[in-house]
Scaffold this motif. Sequence first.
Motif, PDB file in Angstrom:
ATOM      1  N   SER A   9       1.697   0.549  -1.390  1.00  0.00           N
ATOM      2  CA  SER A   9       0.666  -0.099  -0.577  1.00  0.00           C
ATOM      3  C   SER A   9      -0.582   0.754  -0.481  1.00  0.00           C
ATOM      4  O   SER A   9      -1.700   0.236  -0.461  1.00  0.00           O
ATOM      5  CB  SER A   9       1.217  -0.387   0.831  1.00  0.00           C
ATOM      6  OG  SER A   9       1.527   0.816   1.507  1.00  0.00           O
ATOM      7  N   VAL A  10      -0.403   2.059  -0.430  1.00  0.00           N
ATOM      8  CA  VAL A  10      -1.564   2.953  -0.393  1.00  0.00           C
ATOM      9  C   VAL A  10      -2.297   2.903  -1.715  1.00  0.00           C
ATOM     10  O   VAL A  10      -3.531   2.869  -1.783  1.00  0.00           O
ATOM     11  CB  VAL A  10      -1.114   4.399  -0.074  1.00  0.00           C
ATOM     12  CG1 VAL A  10      -2.276   5.360  -0.250  1.00  0.00           C
ATOM     13  CG2 VAL A  10      -0.576   4.477   1.347  1.00  0.00           C
ATOM     14  N   GLY A  11      -1.530   2.861  -2.811  1.00  0.00           N
ATOM     15  CA  GLY A  11      -2.154   2.819  -4.127  1.00  0.00           C
ATOM     16  C   GLY A  11      -2.923   1.536  -4.360  1.00  0.00           C
ATOM     17  O   GLY A  11      -3.986   1.546  -4.975  1.00  0.00           O
ATOM     18  N   PHE A  12      -2.387   0.418  -3.836  1.00  0.00           N
ATOM     19  CA  PHE A  12      -3.049  -0.867  -4.047  1.00  0.00           C
ATOM     20  C   PHE A  12      -3.994  -1.226  -2.905  1.00  0.00           C
ATOM     21  O   PHE A  12      -4.667  -2.240  -2.954  1.00  0.00           O
ATOM     22  CB  PHE A  12      -2.008  -1.983  -4.218  1.00  0.00           C
ATOM     23  CG  PHE A  12      -1.255  -1.888  -5.514  1.00  0.00           C
ATOM     24  CD1 PHE A  12      -1.865  -2.204  -6.721  1.00  0.00           C
ATOM     25  CD2 PHE A  12       0.065  -1.469  -5.530  1.00  0.00           C
ATOM     26  CE1 PHE A  12      -1.168  -2.112  -7.913  1.00  0.00           C
ATOM     27  CE2 PHE A  12       0.767  -1.368  -6.718  1.00  0.00           C
ATOM     28  CZ  PHE A  12       0.161  -1.683  -7.918  1.00  0.00           C
ATOM     29  N   GLY A  13      -4.010  -0.395  -1.857  1.00  0.00           N
ATOM     30  CA  GLY A  13      -4.931  -0.634  -0.759  1.00  0.00           C
ATOM     31  C   GLY A  13      -4.618  -1.880   0.038  1.00  0.00           C
ATOM     32  O   GLY A  13      -5.536  -2.571   0.478  1.00  0.00           O
ATOM     33  N   ASP A  14      -3.339  -2.203   0.239  1.00  0.00           N
ATOM     34  CA  ASP A  14      -2.938  -3.382   1.003  1.00  0.00           C
ATOM     35  C   ASP A  14      -2.480  -2.946   2.387  1.00  0.00           C
ATOM     36  O   ASP A  14      -1.347  -2.497   2.568  1.00  0.00           O
ATOM     37  CB  ASP A  14      -1.807  -4.110   0.282  1.00  0.00           C
ATOM     38  CG  ASP A  14      -1.493  -5.458   0.918  1.00  0.00           C
ATOM     39  OD1 ASP A  14      -1.975  -5.697   2.044  1.00  0.00           O
ATOM     40  OD2 ASP A  14      -0.763  -6.249   0.301  1.00  0.00           O
ATOM     41  N   PRO A  15      -3.314  -3.064   3.412  1.00  0.00           N
ATOM     42  CA  PRO A  15      -2.964  -2.599   4.760  1.00  0.00           C
ATOM     43  C   PRO A  15      -1.844  -3.417   5.394  1.00  0.00           C
ATOM     44  O   PRO A  15      -1.089  -2.913   6.215  1.00  0.00           O
ATOM     45  CB  PRO A  15      -4.274  -2.749   5.538  1.00  0.00           C
ATOM     46  CG  PRO A  15      -5.042  -3.799   4.801  1.00  0.00           C
ATOM     47  CD  PRO A  15      -4.681  -3.625   3.367  1.00  0.00           C
ATOM     48  N   VAL A  16      -1.723  -4.697   5.031  1.00  0.00           N
ATOM     49  CA  VAL A  16      -0.684  -5.546   5.626  1.00  0.00           C
ATOM     50  C   VAL A  16       0.695  -5.039   5.247  1.00  0.00           C
ATOM     51  O   VAL A  16       1.592  -4.900   6.088  1.00  0.00           O
ATOM     52  CB  VAL A  16      -0.863  -7.012   5.176  1.00  0.00           C
ATOM     53  CG1 VAL A  16       0.278  -7.862   5.713  1.00  0.00           C
ATOM     54  CG2 VAL A  16      -2.207  -7.551   5.652  1.00  0.00           C
ATOM     55  N   VAL A  17       0.889  -4.764   3.973  1.00  0.00           N
ATOM     56  CA  VAL A  17       2.174  -4.249   3.499  1.00  0.00           C
ATOM     57  C   VAL A  17       2.487  -2.913   4.162  1.00  0.00           C
ATOM     58  O   VAL A  17       3.623  -2.644   4.564  1.00  0.00           O
ATOM     59  CB  VAL A  17       2.163  -4.079   1.964  1.00  0.00           C
ATOM     60  CG1 VAL A  17       3.451  -3.422   1.484  1.00  0.00           C
ATOM     61  CG2 VAL A  17       1.963  -5.439   1.292  1.00  0.00           C
ATOM     62  N   LEU A  18       1.470  -2.091   4.301  1.00  0.00           N
ATOM     63  CA  LEU A  18       1.658  -0.786   4.917  1.00  0.00           C
ATOM     64  C   LEU A  18       2.104  -0.921   6.368  1.00  0.00           C
ATOM     65  O   LEU A  18       3.054  -0.247   6.807  1.00  0.00           O
ATOM     66  CB  LEU A  18       0.354   0.014   4.840  1.00  0.00           C
ATOM     67  CG  LEU A  18       0.389   1.412   5.465  1.00  0.00           C
ATOM     68  CD1 LEU A  18       1.404   2.286   4.741  1.00  0.00           C
ATOM     69  CD2 LEU A  18      -1.008   2.047   5.394  1.00  0.00           C
ATOM     70  N   ILE A  19       1.459  -1.809   7.126  1.00  0.00           N
ATOM     71  CA  ILE A  19       1.795  -1.993   8.540  1.00  0.00           C
ATOM     72  C   ILE A  19       3.199  -2.550   8.703  1.00  0.00           C
ATOM     73  O   ILE A  19       3.985  -2.077   9.524  1.00  0.00           O
ATOM     74  CB  ILE A  19       0.758  -2.927   9.213  1.00  0.00           C
ATOM     75  CG1 ILE A  19      -0.604  -2.228   9.279  1.00  0.00           C
ATOM     76  CG2 ILE A  19       1.224  -3.302  10.619  1.00  0.00           C
ATOM     77  CD1 ILE A  19      -1.724  -3.127   9.768  1.00  0.00           C
ATOM     78  N   VAL A  20       3.509  -3.587   7.918  1.00  0.00           N
ATOM     79  CA  VAL A  20       4.839  -4.200   8.001  1.00  0.00           C
ATOM     80  C   VAL A  20       5.925  -3.178   7.651  1.00  0.00           C
ATOM     81  O   VAL A  20       6.984  -3.117   8.299  1.00  0.00           O
ATOM     82  CB  VAL A  20       4.925  -5.419   7.054  1.00  0.00           C
ATOM     83  CG1 VAL A  20       6.369  -5.915   6.969  1.00  0.00           C
ATOM     84  CG2 VAL A  20       4.001  -6.528   7.539  1.00  0.00           C
ATOM     85  N   THR A  21       5.660  -2.362   6.654  1.00  0.00           N
ATOM     86  CA  THR A  21       6.634  -1.360   6.232  1.00  0.00           C
ATOM     87  C   THR A  21       6.870  -0.328   7.322  1.00  0.00           C
ATOM     88  O   THR A  21       8.013   0.039   7.622  1.00  0.00           O
ATOM     89  CB  THR A  21       6.150  -0.661   4.952  1.00  0.00           C
ATOM     90  OG1 THR A  21       5.985  -1.630   3.917  1.00  0.00           O
ATOM     91  CG2 THR A  21       7.154   0.386   4.506  1.00  0.00           C
ATOM     92  N   ILE A  22       5.798   0.152   7.932  1.00  0.00           N
ATOM     93  CA  ILE A  22       5.929   1.163   8.989  1.00  0.00           C
ATOM     94  C   ILE A  22       6.653   0.588  10.200  1.00  0.00           C
ATOM     95  O   ILE A  22       7.539   1.227  10.776  1.00  0.00           O
ATOM     96  CB  ILE A  22       4.535   1.691   9.390  1.00  0.00           C
ATOM     97  CG1 ILE A  22       3.920   2.476   8.228  1.00  0.00           C
ATOM     98  CG2 ILE A  22       4.635   2.565  10.635  1.00  0.00           C
ATOM     99  CD1 ILE A  22       2.501   2.948   8.489  1.00  0.00           C
ATOM    100  N   VAL A  23       6.287  -0.641  10.594  1.00  0.00           N
ATOM    101  CA  VAL A  23       6.944  -1.277  11.734  1.00  0.00           C
ATOM    102  C   VAL A  23       8.433  -1.485  11.447  1.00  0.00           C
ATOM    103  O   VAL A  23       9.287  -1.247  12.309  1.00  0.00           O
ATOM    104  CB  VAL A  23       6.265  -2.616  12.069  1.00  0.00           C
ATOM    105  CG1 VAL A  23       7.083  -3.383  13.114  1.00  0.00           C
ATOM    106  CG2 VAL A  23       4.852  -2.378  12.588  1.00  0.00           C
ATOM    107  N   GLY A  24       8.747  -1.921  10.242  1.00  0.00           N
ATOM    108  CA  GLY A  24      10.145  -2.117   9.868  1.00  0.00           C
ATOM    109  C   GLY A  24      10.935  -0.820   9.921  1.00  0.00           C
ATOM    110  O   GLY A  24      12.092  -0.798  10.359  1.00  0.00           O
ATOM    111  N   THR A  25      10.310   0.258   9.476  1.00  0.00           N
ATOM    112  CA  THR A  25      10.974   1.563   9.522  1.00  0.00           C
ATOM    113  C   THR A  25      11.260   1.990  10.957  1.00  0.00           C
ATOM    114  O   THR A  25      12.343   2.499  11.267  1.00  0.00           O
ATOM    115  CB  THR A  25      10.101   2.626   8.835  1.00  0.00           C
ATOM    116  OG1 THR A  25       9.853   2.230   7.482  1.00  0.00           O
ATOM    117  CG2 THR A  25      10.783   3.981   8.850  1.00  0.00           C
TER     118      THR A  25
END
Length: 252
Positions: A156-172
């Motif tokens: 997500s950082v490489g592709f610059g997608d903040p939504v994926v990043l947020i969902v991933t962190i919340v899921g973790t």
Amino acid sequence: QDNAVAGSFAFIALYWFCTVMFIPGSLLTLGAGFVFRAVAGPWGGVFLATLIVIIGAAAGASTAFLLGRFVFREKVASYKAKYEKFDIIDKVVEQQGLKVTVLLRLSPVIPFSAFNYFMGLTGVSFKHYNMAHIGMIPGTLAYCFIGGTVGAIGDSVGFGDPVVLIVTIVGTVFAIIGMVYISWVAKKEFNKIANQQRMKDGDFDLENMDGIGDTGDHSTSNGNGASYNPPEASAPDGGDSDGSDASLSLGN
């Protein structure tokens, strides 16, 4: 990715080896989530990694159990004194083998590798011990999910997608909270069973004392030295006389 089947069996063998040889498997579990995410996708990878880790860990745990019971019994018994909690574990396992073993899998009060060997010294059957492996599923699933999210965060950082990043962190975060909560509930239930066992041990001691000559000096009774008190009546005093042990948290 090109050799997923061979890689899966190799990972199972590696986890089995680490379990038997007292090598911590936490990093391997995280690594499984990271690696198999690339093989089977975000969700499929987590479940595939969980399945592979469970198979390897269960095989290693069962092997260690048999080694502790039949091969290295005397050696394991000599190390048992290092874990003060094992005495009460041994007692409660005799009464509720399957339930207690599952609770200890959910919230281990003894390190995983040592626990597998030590359980070989208890009275739990091999069948119930293996059935209790289901207690490894919640923690393994959480660790594999966390490992998988490491790769997801990198993508997500490489592709610059903040939504994926947020969902991933919340899921973790939710995975960690869930794992901690399940462990806490299991530890609380185990402590309850352990304290009940201590109370029973206290009742047994009082009955023996009342059955030995009537000297009139029963310092642990309720003051009526010349009469016999039923177990129901003497139980609270038996518990108070051993209160310092009963209040000890086995999970710390």
